[in-house]
Design a protein around this motif. Sequence first.
Motif, short mmCIF file in Angstrom:
data_model
loop_
_atom_site.label_atom_id
_atom_site.label_comp_id
_atom_site.label_asym_id
_atom_site.label_seq_id
_atom_site.Cartn_x
_atom_site.Cartn_y
_atom_site.Cartn_z
N ILE A 177 29.09 45.34 40.28
CA ILE A 177 29.58 45.75 41.60
C ILE A 177 29.26 44.67 42.64
N ILE A 219 24.36 38.83 48.75
CA ILE A 219 25.03 39.60 47.69
C ILE A 219 24.96 38.86 46.37
N THR A 225 35.16 39.74 46.81
CA THR A 225 36.03 40.15 47.91
C THR A 225 35.62 39.47 49.21
N LEU A 226 34.34 39.15 49.34
CA LEU A 226 33.91 38.44 50.54
C LEU A 226 34.49 37.03 50.59
N ILE A 230 31.67 41.98 42.42
CA ILE A 230 32.96 42.36 43.02
C ILE A 230 32.88 42.20 44.54
N VAL A 231 31.80 42.69 45.12
CA VAL A 231 31.63 42.56 46.57
C VAL A 231 31.65 41.08 46.95
#
Lengths: 624, 266
Positions: A579, A240, A586-587, A582-583
């Motif tokens: 985005i 990511i 959060t991970l 953001i991912v």
Amino acid sequence: MGVIGRILGWFYHRLNLEHLPLYRVPYNYFNLDHWIGAIVAAAFMWLAITGLLLLVYYSPSAPYESSLRIVNEIPFGKILLSSHLYAAHLMIFSAYIHLFRNYFVASYKKPRELLWIIGILAGLLTLNTAFLGYALVGDIVSADAINVGKGVVAGIFGPELGTFINNLVFGTGGEETYTRLLAFHIISAALLGLMFMAHMAVFEAHGPPPDVKEVRWKASINIIRQDRKDLVNWFPHNFIFIIYMTTAVWGILLFLVSLALSAGKLHPLISPVPGPSPVSPEAAEHPPYPPWFFLFMYKVADFVFLTLDKPIVIDLLILKLTIPESPILLPFILSVALPVLYLVLLPFIDTSIERHPLKRPVITIIGALLITYLIQTTVWGALTPGQHVSLELATILMVPPIVIIALGVAILSKIHARSLNNEISAGRAFVSLGIGSIMLAATGFFITISVVRSIFSGATVEDLIAGGLGFAGLLLGMYIIINFGSKSKHTEGFVKANMPESNDPVQEKKVQETEKVSAVLKEARKAEEEIPLSLLIMGTIYLVIILASGFLLANIDPIEKAVAVGALMSSLLISLGGIAHIVHRTLLLPYDPYKGGWKEYKVHALLYFIVFLNYILVSINLLA
Amino acid sequence: MGGVRFKFTRRDFIRFLLAAGVAGVAGSYVVPTTTYLSPRVTQAEEYPRSLLVKSNGEPLKASELQVNKLYLFPYPLKDTMNFLINLGDENDNPVEIPELELPLVMEPIVDISYIMGGSKEIEIPENVQTYKFPGGVGPNKSIVAFNGICQHLGCIYPQLQYTRPGEKTSLPTNPPEIGENGGVIFCRCHGSAYDPYRGAAVLLEPVLKPLPAIVLEWDQETDQLYAVGVVGPVIFGKQCNLCGELVGDKVTVLSEDEYKQQGGAI
Ligand code: FES
């Protein structure tokens, strides 16, 4: 999770993404400092994609016409060609930063010597590919490049070998020249791709070097042990983050391209579109420039005192070597061959366990000088292209940096050495280190200016060079303050996690620690459920930008409104990058609960700001 | 434990954002990429009016054309080669080629039943558009021109060839005379055959469309020939008959032998 979840799960297990044989890194390694190489890689990928697309319309039988056709007649061609050029600039620029970052924190030390050497060679190949690339355009810069390139090759390799190489690379003229240049541009790029893969493969052999602060600037523990507790899986974390880096870099690149295209006629060094034709009257007004990344060598070629005006015969009893007369051989050796040789050998020269720049003062001095001279000769070449430089002038401008930097680094390393002997005063020592480096830069600036002023009164060009020099010193100072001045955050934890457990008391401690860790993990799992609302809102905004930009992009004229097109394409990628970030964030929640605050939002502030600027470009372009 | 519990968590929303973001960006990039890649077709408005000239540059006289010999010339685009034939009977007497209404898509006139004495009439199927084949021009109304790219899968001369009446084609079944009076245009690639006497209508499968006909004009006073248009199906492999580089107001006609000598290049 339903059907989609099961399909994704199938891929996850079949590809064995959980146990990829790739190095895992601690969760807090996801920052720009450790990821500069990703900028180089992203630029390279963009170059590969756009290069292949350009191949569809480029024609070696009409190089200039086909380049202009791509820019003016093919939809999206302007963005494609300009971004190909700018991506090359970005790749070279970020490769330099990547190089010097790893130079100053000594990433080349055992066991990463090979990684370093491949990197240096890949850098050379990058410059080679770039040369062959801009020679393809068919404008005045390209025509000059071909001629100068031939001259340089002949001057370095002598008449016989030189002619052979010239015929090999440039052919014998006309269409053949451009066909060969195109072939070698692609071959060189393909080799670079292989080098890149080799670089990554060797990187995976030992993973990234541990953060300097964790190992207290020592290279004795130079591997991130894979049983540390703060490691994250390569998938999805690195994956990511790669998406984030790549799309953000591409987005920023496209933003810069749109900005440059909207600015109208730009200085030829940074102009994103082909220059005038070599046979047009405007060509006469065009300064005889190579692109900026060759300016340094271009200036050193003006050092007339380096010209070999007669052949030199070296008699070694059995072996008799004749070096033919050449205007370019010594400049080439001094500006390219020696620095490259030094960099290649560096891992074997600097074999100490020290990674702190101030504990390797000689290496640091040489590195700072390399940067200084690179910037100095580049600026110099841009300001006074083709003007001869005498030995006196070269001495006046190039010796002071040696003195200033050597003295400065020597003083700083003395201070640094004392600060470590007395841990309590470390903070104060770092403050003085900061002040010291600012003074170093400022002194450099003023000394150089005054020296130059007194000799050439009113010579603005030299003033500017002096300014550039001072600026380089200033940058170095800033770099030292920011990077080496701050105190280690992770030292204790890392050293514990990485020291082999030998004694029993330690074993006991380990058990305690494991318990602590599992408690932390439990806490973390809770944190995962608590994804902050702010991230969801920001992500939704990104999605809205993507939909809006995609809609606009499909509905505007790509030839007339190239700037708007570029800005929209940039906004799309930037938003996807947002985005992805953001991912990524959060991970990381299990390791690092969300705190909010400026630091957490600064990435998004930057991305939103670029989108905002993009939309300004779009509106200006659409309303015009 | 019980029924299905559907819970849309915040993490699910993040997943949705990622999926939608990737799809949105990828989707938005499809249009630019395809528009960039699709070639710019320059489409002319009108068919050029091109005088047919010989390889020495002089105008071609209609009466000079040998009967039952194949000539080749490009029209209306530089890369669409055509057949020019002065059709005749077995004894090389020119035959008059009548005007004809032809369907754009048709059943082959000759099928296996023909060998056993089947139908030889052109049937115009229902709901199929037709066009008017203009017939022959010249002093004997015997000169015709067809596009030389097979409508089946695009084979060209010399795979697609004109066989004069009475001569044998390489067709395995090889009926003695499948065309009417004017020989046959036969494609060796997959065995399609066209009848030059009847507007290159389909004689044998597998092809389904006649060859496009080049509209010729004959100037009675000067005996010169002009190519002025194309009727019938769209030339095989072209988006439209005028999509590409047009020929000029003169096109060179080469005899079969000249064409072979030049290696097919004009
Ligand atoms: S291409 Fe002519 S029959 Fe198939």
